[in-house]
Design a protein around this motif. Structure first.
Motif, PDB file in Angstrom:
ATOM      1  N   SER A 138      -9.063 -15.333  44.421  1.00 12.40           N
ATOM      2  CA  SER A 138      -8.682 -16.839  44.574  1.00 12.40           C
ATOM      3  C   SER A 138      -9.576 -17.733  43.714  1.00 12.40           C
ATOM      4  CB  SER A 138      -8.602 -17.120  45.752  1.00 12.40           C
ATOM      5  OG  SER A 138      -9.876 -17.191  46.444  1.00 12.40           O
ATOM      6  N   ARG A 139     -10.705 -17.506  43.312  1.00 16.03           N
ATOM      7  CA  ARG A 139     -11.595 -18.107  42.705  1.00 16.03           C
ATOM      8  C   ARG A 139     -11.477 -18.275  41.078  1.00 16.03           C
ATOM      9  NH1 ARG A 139     -13.072 -21.605  45.516  1.00 16.03           N
ATOM     10  NH2 ARG A 139     -14.874 -22.197  43.997  1.00 16.03           N
ATOM     11  N   THR A 324      -1.543 -13.967  49.305  1.00 14.22           N
ATOM     12  CA  THR A 324      -2.437 -14.826  49.300  1.00 14.22           C
ATOM     13  C   THR A 324      -2.673 -16.107  48.676  1.00 14.22           C
ATOM     14  OG1 THR A 324      -3.859 -13.629  47.959  1.00 14.22           O
ATOM     15  CG2 THR A 324      -3.990 -12.765  50.324  1.00 14.22           C
ATOM     16  N   LEU A 325      -2.138 -15.979  47.266  1.00 12.11           N
ATOM     17  CA  LEU A 325      -1.924 -17.046  46.528  1.00 12.11           C
ATOM     18  C   LEU A 325      -0.675 -17.752  46.496  1.00 12.11           C
ATOM     19  CD1 LEU A 325      -4.325 -15.801  43.601  1.00 12.11           C
ATOM     20  CD2 LEU A 325      -5.073 -16.958  45.710  1.00 12.11           C
ATOM     21  N   GLY A 326       0.520 -17.035  46.742  1.00 15.64           N
ATOM     22  CA  GLY A 326       1.446 -17.711  46.455  1.00 15.64           C
ATOM     23  C   GLY A 326       2.123 -17.558  45.190  1.00 15.64           C
ATOM     24  N   VAL A 327       1.311 -16.816  44.205  1.00 13.81           N
ATOM     25  CA  VAL A 327       1.686 -16.655  43.017  1.00 13.81           C
ATOM     26  C   VAL A 327       2.144 -15.388  42.601  1.00 13.81           C
ATOM     27  CG1 VAL A 327       0.791 -16.508  40.744  1.00 13.81           C
ATOM     28  CG2 VAL A 327      -0.283 -17.921  42.268  1.00 13.81           C
ATOM     29  N   PRO A 328       3.592 -15.213  42.306  1.00 14.26           N
ATOM     30  CA  PRO A 328       4.233 -13.920  41.955  1.00 14.26           C
ATOM     31  C   PRO A 328       3.751 -13.238  40.930  1.00 14.26           C
ATOM     32  CG  PRO A 328       5.657 -15.583  41.579  1.00 14.26           C
ATOM     33  CD  PRO A 328       4.532 -16.280  42.021  1.00 14.26           C
ATOM     34  N   ILE A 337       9.208 -14.077  47.509  1.00 17.89           N
ATOM     35  CA  ILE A 337       8.671 -15.337  47.927  1.00 17.89           C
ATOM     36  C   ILE A 337       9.636 -16.195  48.636  1.00 17.89           C
ATOM     37  CG2 ILE A 337       7.842 -17.733  47.140  1.00 17.89           C
ATOM     38  CD1 ILE A 337       5.867 -16.690  45.710  1.00 17.89           C
ATOM     39  N   GLN A 346       4.944 -18.623  55.724  1.00 11.41           N
ATOM     40  CA  GLN A 346       4.418 -19.463  54.779  1.00 11.41           C
ATOM     41  C   GLN A 346       3.067 -18.444  54.241  1.00 11.41           C
ATOM     42  OE1 GLN A 346       4.453 -21.855  52.587  1.00 11.41           O
ATOM     43  NE2 GLN A 346       5.634 -22.784  54.407  1.00 11.41           N
ATOM     44  N   VAL A 347       3.433 -18.249  52.824  1.00 11.98           N
ATOM     45  CA  VAL A 347       2.655 -17.608  52.124  1.00 11.98           C
ATOM     46  C   VAL A 347       1.425 -18.348  51.866  1.00 11.98           C
ATOM     47  CG1 VAL A 347       4.360 -15.719  51.038  1.00 11.98           C
ATOM     48  CG2 VAL A 347       3.718 -17.806  49.978  1.00 11.98           C
ATOM     49  N   GLY A 348       0.202 -17.739  51.736  1.00  8.20           N
ATOM     50  CA  GLY A 348      -0.991 -18.341  51.237  1.00  8.20           C
ATOM     51  C   GLY A 348      -2.123 -18.009  52.285  1.00  8.20           C
ATOM     52  N   PRO A 349      -3.181 -18.672  52.193  1.00  4.87           N
ATOM     53  CA  PRO A 349      -4.460 -18.147  53.045  1.00  4.87           C
ATOM     54  C   PRO A 349      -4.332 -17.897  54.541  1.00  4.87           C
ATOM     55  CG  PRO A 349      -4.994 -19.802  51.323  1.00  4.87           C
ATOM     56  CD  PRO A 349      -3.587 -19.759  51.604  1.00  4.87           C
ATOM     57  N   THR A 350      -3.042 -18.579  55.092  1.00 10.95           N
ATOM     58  CA  THR A 350      -3.091 -18.506  56.581  1.00 10.95           C
ATOM     59  C   THR A 350      -2.464 -17.657  56.825  1.00 10.95           C
ATOM     60  OG1 THR A 350      -1.368 -20.146  56.261  1.00 10.95           O
ATOM     61  CG2 THR A 350      -3.173 -21.192  56.931  1.00 10.95           C
TER      62      THR A 350
END
Lengths: 512, 326
Positions: A138-139, A324-328, A337, A346-350
């Motif tokens: 993610s960085r 985790t990033l919502g990027v397919p 997605i 909700q895709v993402g860090p949560t």
């Protein structure tokens, strides 16, 4: 570990989801094997159905179709020389020659085993590594992505073919064709000749079909005109060893399947690279490593095992950037997605911190593990039966059928007549390239990679305050660039050395 | 006798035809309606269209007729728009897109786009809207819209911000905002909202202008400072408008609307308009939309058209600057 056991618990207490896993395994193989249907087209078509299912059933259904569809694509590639999905384009290189030699059964079983191995390795990496890998990737920003693309371009070097100059020209041609469409930075049309449909760039499926399938049909038609079509399918061997993978071959393929699975898994984690890149990279890399690299492409089991392990290994890890990033990371992931959102996940860090969605995700992983076993069993015992039917069909019926399905497949991905035209045009281009020994594989890979590479490169420069130095300042990017450059230097030296040794080995080495 | 039979047949035929056409007018819709979406399945427009279509038949005037979503991606939606323009204006072939994307794609083509939104088409009604938000990474020292104004003045000329592509409404609204603030900056376009969000969460850019719904699920990585609309977004009521923070109030939103040919039968427009209002007010529809971070909101044809006209007047100078006329 506990999470995945909990996932199985959730799955087994949900008979509907369980049923959809098996249904998906079957449906995926069928749509993947039919050259007119791709897994992503099938998922898009079945998407509305998932509105009416519970979230786990809906996600399991589409996720497992993505897996079994990638596997099913190998059946079409081996039997018809048509990539059922973009992921199986590399499988044709050795799969189809095996069918011509009457070894379709062996080829299909190799593909099944390799797909299962790859898929399981990918899935395990997803289950145990998703969170920690995501924290790391993610960085990543444009500079890191560009370095990774650069690495991938270097690997193309291993599939360029006999002549380095022709390989470079093929790569350049693929890159130019790949740049058709809206400029990713300025959003202005480039080389579109004023055709609005071209603004999205050329679609991969019709291009692949043109370069690999239509060109093959032209080659076959030309041969038929000269000497009458040889009825290659007729000489199906009745030797039991030609219809299964021998223990010896299996042992030979195990390390290669593991390596290819890791390659596929790594590529899967990178958003934007997908199965179609993974299969070629694995094929190219294993061909380079092989002691018998000149035999690749003539119909050997390694040439099926490498790309099939790699393309299925993409499936699991490609969920990491998605979740985790919502990027397919792939077309299938892009559609997924939408399904997640429809069902309120909700895709993402949560995603992994919210207990509800965490439970659902691990149940989905359990579905993946079960789905791989399901399509493996169906494929291992059912695939050769399809192969046997095909074997008794004369070539004069097979090629028109392949041509028709190729047209249907080109049209179906975007319901576009222009895409049929693109397939035909690239059929002629592919034919010319094959006749003149240009590398069609390098052409296709460059086409796939160039868009992301260009985007990442130009974004990096916009971000940078001191020009190109940004690639050196970011440690991850520097590491990948050095690695790529190292491989390049190493390979050049080995080519030069073997060139001094003897004339005969030169050819084998440069072709690797 | 024979003659008589023929006459009766003709009469019957004429009658059924007349009845048929009468029935067709009185009973719109008498067959399923096609809603074209110019993007692939699974995207934002597609999911809105599918959520909307799944409730449309429940509306009173729709005779229980279902709506089918047809995906025809290409040319930023213009391929599908062209198909709708070229099909019969009978109310059975409609188009769904948000006004922001539609108007910008038209403006940046400088007259070459195959469909002119407000000339060839009309808005039948709107059921959602896209809201642009100013967002920063969670670690950023900029905690509020006020902080942003101060920080931007201090760092004028050194600022780098991310967006979802130069042809996007969020990007152009951002450019307009920065221009009004007198801020010099470098924008870095990414592919789509998720690409821009990724770069923001990775702290590669100072801030981003992106759809407010893109921040959902990323609360641990992204802070939303304000929206460019005149009213707060009902899904995110805690986020102030930038106007509230004494910054330029752009009043820009992109209503998601159902469009049809300008020659649609009046009956179809009325019935569909009422159906949109009905669906937009349904709890089930609102729930489906909220799950995606999107707002279920009803805007009449007039309100939607006014918002679209505002997009044209406000954004045209920015579009002309970014996509210099050739």
């Amino acid at each position: 570990m506990l999470d995945i056991i909990g996932g199985f618990e959730t799955l087994f207490s949900n008979p509907s989801a369980l049923g959809f896993v098996f249904l998906a395994a079957f449906v995926g193989i069928v749509v993947g094997a039919l050259p007119g249907l791709t897994a992503s087209a099938a998922i898009a078509m079945l998407l509305p159905l998932s509105f009416h299912l519970g979230p786990l059933s809906a996600l399991a259904f589409l996720y497992v179709i993505g897996k079994s569809g990638r596997y099913g694509g190998s059946i079409a590639a081996i039997l018809f020389n048509t990539p059922g999905t973009a992921a199986s384009a590399a499988t044709m290189q050795d799969g189809y020659p095996m069918t011509q030699q009457g070894k379709a059964g062996k080829a299909l079983k190799t593909a099944t085993l390799a797909s299962i191995v790859g898929d399981y390795i990918g899935e395990i990496i997803l289950i145990f590594g998703a969170v920690s890998i995501a924290v790391y990737t993610s960085r990543f920003g444009p500079a890191e992505y560009f370095a990774i693309y650069f690495m991938a371009f270097v690997v193309i070097g291993s599939v360029v073919g006999k002549s380095v100059v022709k390989g470079i020209l093929s790569t350049l041609l693929g890159a130019i064709v790949g740049l058709i469409g809206l400029d990713t930075i300025t959003a202005e049309p480039r080389m579109t000749m004023g055709i609005a449909e071209l603004e999205d760039g050329l679609a991969l499926v019709p291009l692949l079909i043109g370069v690999f399938v239509v060109s093959e049909i032209i080659v076959q038609a030309e041969r038929a005109a000269k000497q009458g079509l040889e009825e290659s399918y007729k000489n199906r061997s009745d030797e039991p060893d030609d219809n299964r993978m021998t223990w010896d071959e299996f042992k030979r393929c195990v390390p290669l399947m593991f390596r290819s699975s890791l390659v596929g898994s790594f590529i899967g984690m990178m958003p934007g690279l997908g199965s179609s890149v993974a299969c070629f990279v694995a094929y190219g890399e294993e061909k380079r490593r092989s002691k018998i690299s000149d035999k690749w492409g003539t119909g050997i089991v390694e040439g099926i095992a490498a790309p099939e392990s790699a393309n299925n290994a993409v499936s699991g890890p490609s969920m990491i950037p998605l979740l985790t990033l919502g990027v397919p990371g792939s077309t299938v992931a892009a559609i997924l997605i939408g399904v997640f959102l429809i069902h309120g996940i909700q895709v993402g860090p949560t995603l992994f911190t919210n207990p509800d969605s965490r439970e659902l995700i691990f149940a989905l992983f359990a579905c993946g593990l079960l789905g791989i076993a399901a399509y493996g069993i169906i494929g291992y015992f059912g695939g050769p039966a399809i192969g046997r039917i095909i074997a008794y069909m004369p070539a004069r019926l097979i090629y028109p059928f392949i041509f028709l399905t190729a047209i249907a497949a080109s049209y179906s991905s975007r319901a576009s007549v222009l895409d049929i035209l693109i397939a035909l045009i690239f059929g002629v281009i592919g034919y010319i390239m094959r006749r003149t020994d240009f590398s069609t594989a390098a052409f296709v890979i460059a086409f796939v990679l160039i868009e992301g590479a260009e985007e990442a490169f130009r974004q990096s420069l916009l971000l940078s305050n001191d020009g190109l130095l940004i690639f050196v300042k970011e440690p991850v990017s520097l590491a990948f660039l050095l690695l790529g450059a190292g491989v390049l230097v190493f390979r050049t030296i080995s080519v030069l050395r073997s060139g001094k040794k003897s004339e005969t080995t030169t050819e084998a080495a440069t072709s690797s | 006798m024979k003659f008589h039979k023929t006459l009766t047949a003709i009469g019957a035929l004429a009658l059924t035809t007349a009845l048929g056409s009468f029935a067709a007018q009185a009973d719109y819709p008498e067959k399923p309606i096609k809603i074209y979406v110019g993007f692939s399945a699974g995207g934002g427009t597609d999911t809105t269209a599918r959520a909307f279509a799944s409730f449309l038949h429940e509306s009173e005037g729709m005779n229980g007729m279902p709506a089918v979503v047809v995906n025809k991606p290409g040319g930023t939606g213009m391929i599908a728009a062209k198909i709708v323009k070229e099909s019969r204006p009978d109310g059975y072939t409609l188009y769904m897109i948000n006004s922001g994307t539609f108007s910008i794609t038209d403006m940046k083509s400088f007259g070459k786009a195959p469909v002119k939104p407000l000339e060839d088409f009309q808005i039948i009604g709107c059921m959602s809207q896209l809201v642009t938000a100013l967002q920063v990474p969670i670690s950023s020292p900029i905690k509020s819209a006020d902080d942003f104004a101060k920080w931007a003045k201090d760092n004028n000329g050194k600022i780098k911000w991310g967006n979802s592509g130069r042809g996007s409404m969020h990007t152009l609204a951002g450019m307009l905002f920065l221009k009004r603030m007198g801020i010099q900056s470098q924008d870095i376009p990414f592919k789509g909202g998720s690409g821009a969000r990724n770069a923001l969460a990775a702290e590669k850019v100072d801030f981003a202008f992106n759809g407010i719904h893109m921040a959902a699920g990323f609360e641990s990585k992204i802070r939303v400072l304000g929206v460019t609309s005149s009213e707060r977004d009902k899904v995110h009521p805690d986020v102030p408008t930038l106007g509230e923070a004494k910054m330029p109030n752009l009043g820009i939103v992109g209503p998601m609307c159902l469009w049809g040919s300008k020659d649609l039968p009046a009956e179809a427009v009325t019935k569909l308009g009422a159906a949109i209002k009905h669906v937009a007010g349904l709890k089930g529809y609102a729930r489906l939309m909220k799950k995606q971070g999107l707002l279920a909101i009803h805007r009449s044809a007039e309100e939607g058209t006014a918002a679209t006209k505002k997009l044209y007047t406000e954004l045209r100078p920015v579009v002309e600057e970014v996509f210099a006329k050739k």
